[in-house]
Design an enzyme around this catalytic site. Sequence first.
Site, PDB file in Angstrom:
ATOM      1  N   LYS A  88       0.855  -1.201   0.000  1.00 56.95           N
ATOM      2  CA  LYS A  88       0.000   0.000   0.000  1.00 56.95           C
ATOM      3  C   LYS A  88       0.885   1.244   0.000  1.00 56.95           C
ATOM      4  O   LYS A  88       1.866   1.316   0.761  1.00 56.95           O
ATOM      5  CB  LYS A  88      -0.891  -0.015   1.245  1.00 56.95           C
ATOM      6  CG  LYS A  88      -1.919   1.105   1.299  1.00 56.95           C
ATOM      7  CD  LYS A  88      -2.772   0.994   2.580  1.00 56.95           C
ATOM      8  CE  LYS A  88      -3.886   2.016   2.626  1.00 56.95           C
ATOM      9  NZ  LYS A  88      -4.671   1.938   3.877  1.00 56.95           N
ATOM     10  N   SER A 163      -9.648   2.455   2.875  1.00 59.80           N
ATOM     11  CA  SER A 163      -8.767   3.122   1.955  1.00 59.80           C
ATOM     12  C   SER A 163      -7.874   2.176   1.142  1.00 59.80           C
ATOM     13  O   SER A 163      -7.352   2.565   0.099  1.00 59.80           O
ATOM     14  CB  SER A 163      -7.857   4.095   2.720  1.00 59.80           C
ATOM     15  OG  SER A 163      -7.023   3.395   3.629  1.00 59.80           O
ATOM     16  N   SER A 187      -9.625  -0.052   7.024  1.00 55.35           N
ATOM     17  CA  SER A 187      -9.086   0.023   5.661  1.00 55.35           C
ATOM     18  C   SER A 187      -8.413  -1.231   5.141  1.00 55.35           C
ATOM     19  O   SER A 187      -8.065  -1.292   3.956  1.00 55.35           O
ATOM     20  CB  SER A 187      -8.101   1.180   5.551  1.00 55.35           C
ATOM     21  OG  SER A 187      -8.821   2.381   5.496  1.00 55.35           O
TER      22      SER A 187
HETATM   23  N1  GLN Z   1     -12.651   4.490   6.153  1.00 51.00           N
HETATM   24  C1  GLN Z   1     -12.130   4.925   7.414  1.00 51.00           C
HETATM   25  C2  GLN Z   1     -11.807   6.395   7.345  1.00 51.00           C
HETATM   26  O1  GLN Z   1     -12.090   6.967   6.364  1.00 51.00           O
HETATM   27  C3  GLN Z   1     -10.938   4.103   7.790  1.00 51.00           C
HETATM   28  C4  GLN Z   1      -9.695   4.532   7.152  1.00 51.00           C
HETATM   29  C5  GLN Z   1      -8.525   3.649   7.467  1.00 51.00           C
HETATM   30  O2  GLN Z   1      -8.681   2.620   8.118  1.00 51.00           O
HETATM   31  N2  GLN Z   1      -7.359   4.085   7.058  1.00 51.00           N
HETATM   32  O3  GLN Z   1     -11.304   6.964   8.243  1.00 51.00           O
END
Ligand code: GLN
Length: 515
Positions: A88, A163, A187
């Site tokens: 990532k 994400s 994410s």
């Molecule tokens: N979707 C969640 C957010 O927008 C989690 C993001 C993540 O785990 N990096 O904060």
Amino acid sequence: MALTTDALIRLTAAEMAAKLRTGEITSVELTQAHLDRIAAVDDTIHAFLHVAADEALETAASVDALRAAGGAEAESLHPLAGVPIAIKDLIVTKGQPTTAGSKMLKGWMSPYDATVVEKVRAARMPILGKTNLDEFAMGSSTEHSAYGPTRNPWDITRIPGGSGGGSAAAVAAFEAPLALGTDTGGSIRQPGAVTGTVGTKPTYGGVSRYGAIAMASSLDQIGPVARTVEDAALLHEVIAGYDKKDSTSLSETEYPEGKIPTFSSAASTKTAAGLRIGVIKQLQGEGYQSGVLARFHEALDQLRQAGAEIVEVDCPSFDYALGAYYLIMPSEASSNLARYDGVRYGTRVVPEEGPLTIERVMGATRAAGFGEEVKRRIILGTYALSAGYYDAYYGSAQKIRTLIQQDFDAAFEQADVLISPTSPTVAFPLWEKLDDPLAMYLNDIATIPANLAGIPGISVPGGLSEGLPVGIQFLAPAKEDARVYHAAGALEQLLNDTYDAPLWAQIPALEEVTR
Ligand code: GLN
């Protein structure tokens, strides 16, 4: 007979590793097969922001040479040596760009490797490249990437989650057998759920965060992305362990038996008998699609029939988890992202007119370098932390965090692991929720409590609803990551038996996917 490219990329990482060890395949062949796949499908999927073909093939050739030479060095190769991996693009890598999905870091090259990248290199796993993500890991759909969205290989008109949609889509589309992700509020797990892959958020402190670009430091964790529970466990073993460069890192002696458990042997237990599984009352019902709930209840039935004891657990504070998260996360992010000032890293924008002050350069840089969602969260976090509002917002959120931890403690008195759907819906169409931040935030309703409590969680495929994958989440107490592998491995086996094939094998060929 030699395996075709198509057969090679569809093996599990464990099978790839076994064939590499016996010499049936070489790492160069295997790595090239994945690079070919990336060349064939990534224009459509857009899982990768950077492909490192030369570097990957070089690592692969070095593994093949060591194996061919035999002797002690070949013997001491890591079990996953030669198995390729994608990373990532929130995790810093020397010699490959790191963007965090942001214009702010366009063209930025890290002068050092994250600890997990060092470990992957030490294991001699060829790094295929860097995967797409929502800018600075803020989002649930990868649509917030400054470099364009990733598409879900099950249906390219839909989101791959976020994400870490790039890592999940790469693994689902057979562009990589393994990937690394980061999970601050879901994410790794939510992209896993909507792409039919497996993703683990380790116990907080179980994997070094050194070199993961900070979003919300008290919530962030790096973890594995794979197609099978065993593969996720094997990769987790590569990256786990104490790191003096991360002050929140857990030492071995802090684990129950004084050592990090072998996650892969927990994954291979494959039996649900005797497991006490707690169904979280608050993480089902309203807001969850009926198809998701149907697969969830089937999973519970299967586990019960296989000898698990299913109990219901009550976690009343979970109703406030999303609210608490969206105060704590932006507060920490507002402070972490202050480092992007146009002076130290990446992009610098100098205003064309007016006096040249540091404030004005900072302002112009941030206006141009950050996307809308990142700006929204910085403003929210700065507000929540400001004098006069701190107690009302940040302080209250921290109290809820404690209550959530207490709910988990009580629940784990009744059950070995907890279970819920990973995500309330299957993959939704691209652009559907992009203009509605609250609808987007609701995707993480089931994954966020684990981050607030620092406990491990996994998402494992639980079948399909309307042709799209549904994820089932297991949670365990801190440092008991082995339990999520045990439970998820058991459910995976039950579903493989039911469907006569692993879920990921049922993915439509990309050529057949409707545009
Ligand atoms: N979707 C969640 C957010 O927008 C989690 C993001 C993540 O785990 N990096 O904060």
